[in-house]
Design an enzyme around this catalytic site. Sequence first.
Site, short mmCIF file in Angstrom:
data_model
loop_
_atom_site.label_atom_id
_atom_site.label_comp_id
_atom_site.label_asym_id
_atom_site.label_seq_id
_atom_site.Cartn_x
_atom_site.Cartn_y
_atom_site.Cartn_z
N PRO A 2 0.80 -1.21 0.00
CG PRO A 2 -0.65 -1.50 1.76
CD PRO A 2 0.66 -1.98 1.24
CD GLU A 3 4.43 2.90 -3.26
OE1 GLU A 3 4.52 4.04 -3.75
OE2 GLU A 3 5.13 1.96 -3.63
#
Length: 271
Positions: A2-3
């Site tokens: 997750p960014e």
Amino acid sequence: MPELPEVETTCRGISPHIIGACVERVEIRNSKLRWPIPKTIVTLLPGMSATSVLRRGKYILIQFDFGWLIIHLGMSGSLRLVHKSVAPDKHDHFDIYFDTGNALRYKDPRRFGSILWTTDAPANHKLLKNLGPEPLSNDFSRDYLHAISRKKIQTIKTFIMDGRNVVGVGNIYANEALFDSGIRPGVGAGKLSLRRCEKLTTSIKHILQKAIKKGGTSLRDFVNSDGNPGYFQQELYVYGREGLPCKLCNKPLRSKFINQRSSFYCNSCQR
DNA sequence: TTAATCACCTGAGGGC
DNA sequence: TGCCCTCAGGTGATTA
């Protein structure tokens, strides 16, 4: 992994389903994350309603009547909405059951994420108070990047991945933005001209916005709040493509380790 | 003060 | 098929 786009996708996904909903019960199955999940929320949250869902960098901020949950998805975390009858999986650490019949379920196999509780404004929390500007905001500009990078000897890739300079840019999007802007990841941050700073800020914004539209990037672990993957990986130009032909010039892409992170670039298109 | 390195953790994938 | 090893990565803490 997750960014910012994955976190934004998650926020947009859960927000309409939990805002206004009242917590019936909280269940912590495994409190072991980066820091232990505070057990106090098991007794604090029931009876409270969620009033807003915000994002700051890669942190998800869920506001309740008398405090905030600060959630980080780490490397492998995901937040999903499931019906409360759905049985948890092995790595489902944490559930918030709402009076709507839904449960907000946190899963994090690698346990690099975190769930924290604060009654103060999240911006004052020690994890958030030193964060840099949002990359999609006007505060993140050519002039800002140029000003803060002067005399910095770090590589530009390390520099843009440092949340104190700009939030939300992880390894995947750092590689892609640098390719898009024609800048090699190993270039010293302090050596970028104003013109190249402008190109880079534009590329970071462009890449992140495109990724948000595609629902993020799913390489291994990430699923959105519906349990579905993102589709931005089909748009990747360099990340994970070592040895494959550059989509622009057809020359083989290279990789090198920068600050213990895999970096991918085109020796011809990036200078 | 700045920059680099370490540590945390588990699943995937490759080699044997 | 099963075991072992390596790699991946975000970020706070530690070290230089």
